[in-house]
Design a protein around this motif. Structure first.
Motif, PDB file in Angstrom:
ATOM      1  N   UNK A   1     -32.763  29.058  27.961  1.00 52.29           N
ATOM      2  CA  UNK A   1     -33.879  28.109  27.952  1.00 52.29           C
ATOM      3  C   UNK A   1     -35.112  28.850  28.443  1.00 52.29           C
ATOM      4  N   UNK A   2     -36.150  28.800  27.638  1.00 52.38           N
ATOM      5  CA  UNK A   2     -37.394  29.471  28.019  1.00 52.38           C
ATOM      6  C   UNK A   2     -38.259  28.479  28.793  1.00 52.38           C
ATOM      7  N   UNK A   3     -39.129  29.016  29.603  1.00 49.31           N
ATOM      8  CA  UNK A   3     -40.023  28.092  30.315  1.00 49.31           C
ATOM      9  C   UNK A   3     -41.394  28.100  29.648  1.00 49.31           C
ATOM     10  N   UNK A   4     -42.205  27.115  29.997  1.00 47.67           N
ATOM     11  CA  UNK A   4     -43.470  26.861  29.305  1.00 47.67           C
ATOM     12  C   UNK A   4     -44.452  28.021  29.334  1.00 47.67           C
ATOM     13  N   UNK A   5     -44.433  28.807  30.413  1.00 44.71           N
ATOM     14  CA  UNK A   5     -45.446  29.857  30.504  1.00 44.71           C
ATOM     15  C   UNK A   5     -45.121  31.066  29.629  1.00 44.71           C
ATOM     16  N   UNK A   6     -43.968  31.032  28.931  1.00 39.81           N
ATOM     17  CA  UNK A   6     -43.626  32.146  28.047  1.00 39.81           C
ATOM     18  C   UNK A   6     -44.100  31.844  26.634  1.00 39.81           C
ATOM     19  N   UNK A   7     -44.553  32.890  25.949  1.00 45.76           N
ATOM     20  CA  UNK A   7     -45.149  32.722  24.623  1.00 45.76           C
ATOM     21  C   UNK A   7     -44.114  33.015  23.536  1.00 45.76           C
ATOM     22  N   UNK A   8     -43.453  31.960  23.051  1.00 44.87           N
ATOM     23  CA  UNK A   8     -42.397  32.118  22.056  1.00 44.87           C
ATOM     24  C   UNK A   8     -42.933  32.613  20.713  1.00 44.87           C
ATOM     25  N   UNK A   9     -44.257  32.504  20.515  1.00 43.49           N
ATOM     26  CA  UNK A   9     -44.866  32.939  19.246  1.00 43.49           C
ATOM     27  C   UNK A   9     -45.000  34.455  19.158  1.00 43.49           C
ATOM     28  N   UNK A  10     -44.974  35.120  20.280  1.00 41.36           N
ATOM     29  CA  UNK A  10     -45.233  36.559  20.276  1.00 41.36           C
ATOM     30  C   UNK A  10     -44.050  37.386  20.802  1.00 41.36           C
ATOM     31  N   UNK A  11     -42.836  36.952  20.470  1.00 41.59           N
ATOM     32  CA  UNK A  11     -41.654  37.682  20.926  1.00 41.59           C
ATOM     33  C   UNK A  11     -41.481  38.944  20.093  1.00 41.59           C
ATOM     34  N   UNK A  12     -41.283  40.072  20.758  1.00 41.58           N
ATOM     35  CA  UNK A  12     -41.045  41.336  20.061  1.00 41.58           C
ATOM     36  C   UNK A  12     -39.573  41.691  20.162  1.00 41.58           C
ATOM     37  N   UNK A  13     -38.971  42.176  19.065  1.00 38.30           N
ATOM     38  CA  UNK A  13     -37.538  42.504  19.076  1.00 38.30           C
ATOM     39  C   UNK A  13     -37.284  43.877  18.484  1.00 38.30           C
ATOM     40  N   UNK A  14     -36.428  44.637  19.153  1.00 34.60           N
ATOM     41  CA  UNK A  14     -35.939  45.918  18.626  1.00 34.60           C
ATOM     42  C   UNK A  14     -34.424  45.857  18.717  1.00 34.60           C
ATOM     43  N   UNK A  15     -33.750  46.485  17.759  1.00 35.57           N
ATOM     44  CA  UNK A  15     -32.290  46.470  17.768  1.00 35.57           C
ATOM     45  C   UNK A  15     -31.781  47.823  17.317  1.00 35.57           C
ATOM     46  N   UNK A  16     -31.127  48.521  18.231  1.00 31.61           N
ATOM     47  CA  UNK A  16     -30.665  49.867  17.899  1.00 31.61           C
ATOM     48  C   UNK A  16     -29.344  50.159  18.606  1.00 31.61           C
ATOM     49  N   UNK A  17     -28.406  50.764  17.895  1.00 36.51           N
ATOM     50  CA  UNK A  17     -27.089  51.128  18.454  1.00 36.51           C
ATOM     51  C   UNK A  17     -26.426  49.974  19.191  1.00 36.51           C
ATOM     52  N   UNK A  18     -26.582  48.774  18.655  1.00 34.17           N
ATOM     53  CA  UNK A  18     -25.912  47.624  19.250  1.00 34.17           C
ATOM     54  C   UNK A  18     -26.590  47.052  20.482  1.00 34.17           C
ATOM     55  N   UNK A  19     -27.790  47.526  20.812  1.00 30.53           N
ATOM     56  CA  UNK A  19     -28.520  46.965  21.955  1.00 30.53           C
ATOM     57  C   UNK A  19     -29.786  46.269  21.457  1.00 30.53           C
ATOM     58  N   UNK A  20     -29.895  44.980  21.768  1.00 28.08           N
ATOM     59  CA  UNK A  20     -31.085  44.207  21.412  1.00 28.08           C
ATOM     60  C   UNK A  20     -32.048  44.232  22.593  1.00 28.08           C
ATOM     61  N   UNK A  21     -33.318  44.496  22.280  1.00 25.74           N
ATOM     62  CA  UNK A  21     -34.343  44.527  23.319  1.00 25.74           C
ATOM     63  C   UNK A  21     -35.437  43.542  22.927  1.00 25.74           C
ATOM     64  N   UNK A  22     -35.561  42.461  23.701  1.00 23.67           N
ATOM     65  CA  UNK A  22     -36.570  41.444  23.413  1.00 23.67           C
ATOM     66  C   UNK A  22     -37.652  41.497  24.474  1.00 23.67           C
ATOM     67  N   UNK A  23     -38.894  41.332  24.011  1.00 20.97           N
ATOM     68  CA  UNK A  23     -39.996  41.221  24.958  1.00 20.97           C
ATOM     69  C   UNK A  23     -40.656  39.867  24.739  1.00 20.97           C
ATOM     70  N   UNK A  24     -40.641  39.047  25.770  1.00 14.10           N
ATOM     71  CA  UNK A  24     -41.230  37.714  25.659  1.00 14.10           C
ATOM     72  C   UNK A  24     -42.424  37.673  26.607  1.00 14.10           C
ATOM     73  N   UNK A  25     -43.652  37.772  26.056  1.00 11.94           N
ATOM     74  CA  UNK A  25     -44.814  37.809  26.957  1.00 11.94           C
ATOM     75  C   UNK A  25     -45.152  36.436  27.523  1.00 11.94           C
ATOM     76  N   UNK A  26     -45.876  36.444  28.611  1.00  9.26           N
ATOM     77  CA  UNK A  26     -46.402  35.190  29.148  1.00  9.26           C
ATOM     78  C   UNK A  26     -47.587  34.772  28.296  1.00  9.26           C
ATOM     79  N   UNK A  27     -47.840  33.495  28.222  1.00 15.43           N
ATOM     80  CA  UNK A  27     -49.063  33.059  27.539  1.00 15.43           C
ATOM     81  C   UNK A  27     -50.241  33.512  28.405  1.00 15.43           C
ATOM     82  N   UNK A  28     -51.357  33.815  27.723  1.00 13.06           N
ATOM     83  CA  UNK A  28     -52.490  34.420  28.427  1.00 13.06           C
ATOM     84  C   UNK A  28     -52.900  33.680  29.706  1.00 13.06           C
TER      85      UNK A  28
END
Lengths: 145, 122
Positions: free
Chosen positions: B83-110
Motif C-alpha cells: 500500500x502506497x501512501x499519499x505523498x508518493x507519486x505513483x505517476x512517476x515510478x521508475x522500474x529496472x529489471x535485471x538478472x531477476x532483481x527488480x528495482x523500483x524508484x517511487x518519488x515523493x510528490x513535489x
C-alpha cells in the motif's frame, strides 16, 4: 484486555511454524543439512540422461559465481553485495529481507553423474547446472528373446 | 508456461512472496525485489489507486521427462502487494529489471518533500 490478544497470537505463531516445517516433497535429511531458507534456494531433479540443478540466485555477476565439482560433490559459492545504505537522519531502511554476503551450497551428485560432462548457464537470476549421467548406467530395456 | 512445465510444477504451492528491501530517503522510496527466473515479459507491475502489485512467473528450461527429487523453491509464481501512501507519486515510478532483481524508484510528490518543522521553545 491483554489476555484476549494472547491466544490469537499463539495460533498465528503455530501456523507460521507449521508452514516453516511442512515441505512439498518427502526427503531424507542430508548430512550437509536440508538447506531451508538458505541462499540460493536449490531445486534438483533429473531425467534418465541428466541431473538438473537450478539455483535461484538473482542479482549476481555470472563471472563471480564459483562452481566446483570434486569427487561427486558439487559446490556453488560466491558473494552477493548488500544494497542497504547506512541509516541516517535522511535515510531509513523499512524492510531488509534480501540476502547479502557470502554464500556456499553443496550438492551430492548421484553415483552415475559424469564429472567430465557439466554445463552451467545463468539466465534471469537462475543458475542452471546440467550434469550428464554415464551412458552405461542409464536404464535400458532388455529384450526377451 | 508450456505443458511440460505445468506437469512438473503441479506439486508446488500457489504464490511466493518475494524477498524485498525497501529504503526511503528524502526524495522517495527505492524498492528492490528478488524474482529469480522471471524473464522481462513474465513480470507484471500494477499500480492502482494506492496499491502497488508485483507479480512474476519464473520460467525454467526443463528437459523432457524431468522429475524433481528436491525442491526448496516453493513455487514459480511470485506475488506481493504494497500500500502506497499519499505523498508518493505513483505517476512517476521508475522500474529496472535485471538478472531477476527488480528495482523500483517511487518519488515523493513535489509538494511532499520533507520540510523541517521548527520547534519553538517557549
Amino acid at each position: 484486555m491483554v489476555w484476549n490478544v494472547f491466544p490469537r497470537d499463539l495460533m498465528a505463531e503455530l501456523e507460521r511454524l507449521q508452514r516453516d516445517y511442512s515441505h512439498p516433497l518427502e526427503q531424507s535429511a542430508s548430512i550437509r543439512g536440508s538447506g531451508h531458507s538458505r541462499f540460493p534456494a536449490l531445486d534438483v531433479g533429473g531425467t534418465p540422461e541428466t541431473v538438473e540443478i537450478f539455483a535461484f540466485a538473482p542479482g549476481l555477476d555470472p563471472a563471480a559465481i564459483e562452481l566446483t565439482l570434486d569427487r561427486g560433490v558439487l559446490t556453488l559459492s560466491g558473494e552477493r553485495a548488500g544494497e542497504l545504505p547506512a541509516e541516517d537522519a535522511r535515510t531509513a531502511v523499512h524492510i531488509g529481507e534480501r540476502f547479502a554476503g557470502r554464500f556456499r551450497r553443496v550438492v551430492n551428485l548421484p553415483e552415475d553423474a559424469d564429472p567430465d560432462s557439466v554445463s552451467a548457464s545463468y539466465r534471469d537470476g537462475v543458475l542452471h547446472i546440467r550434469v550428464a549421467r554415464r551412458a552405461a548406467s542409464r536404464p535400458r530395456r532388455i529384450n526377451v528373446q | 508456461m508450456n505443458e511440460r512445465n505445468k506437469q512438473a510444477e503441479a506439486s508446488r504451492a500457489e504464490t511466493l512472496s518475494p524477498a524485498v528491501d525497501v529504503i526511503e530517503d528524502a526524495g522517495g522510496i527505492t524498492l528492490l525485489a528478488d524474482l529469480p527466473g522471471v524473464p522481462k515479459d513474465g513480470l507484471k507491475l500494477h499500480i492502482e489507486a494506492d496499491q502497488l502489485r508485483i507479480e512474476g512467473e519464473a520460467r525454467l528450461s526443463l528437459p523432457e521427462g524431468m522429475q524433481w527429487t528436491h525442491q526448496e523453491q516453493p513455487t514459480l509464481n511470485y506475488r506481493r502487494v504494497f500500500t502506497l501512501s499519499k505523498e508518493l507519486d505513483a505517476e512517476r515510478v521508475g522500474a529496472e529489471f535485471e538478472n531477476g532483481v527488480l528495482r523500483l524508484r517511487i518519488p515523493r510528490v513535489q509538494q511532499a518533500q520533507p520540510k523541517r518543522i521548527r520547534i519553538d521553545v517557549a
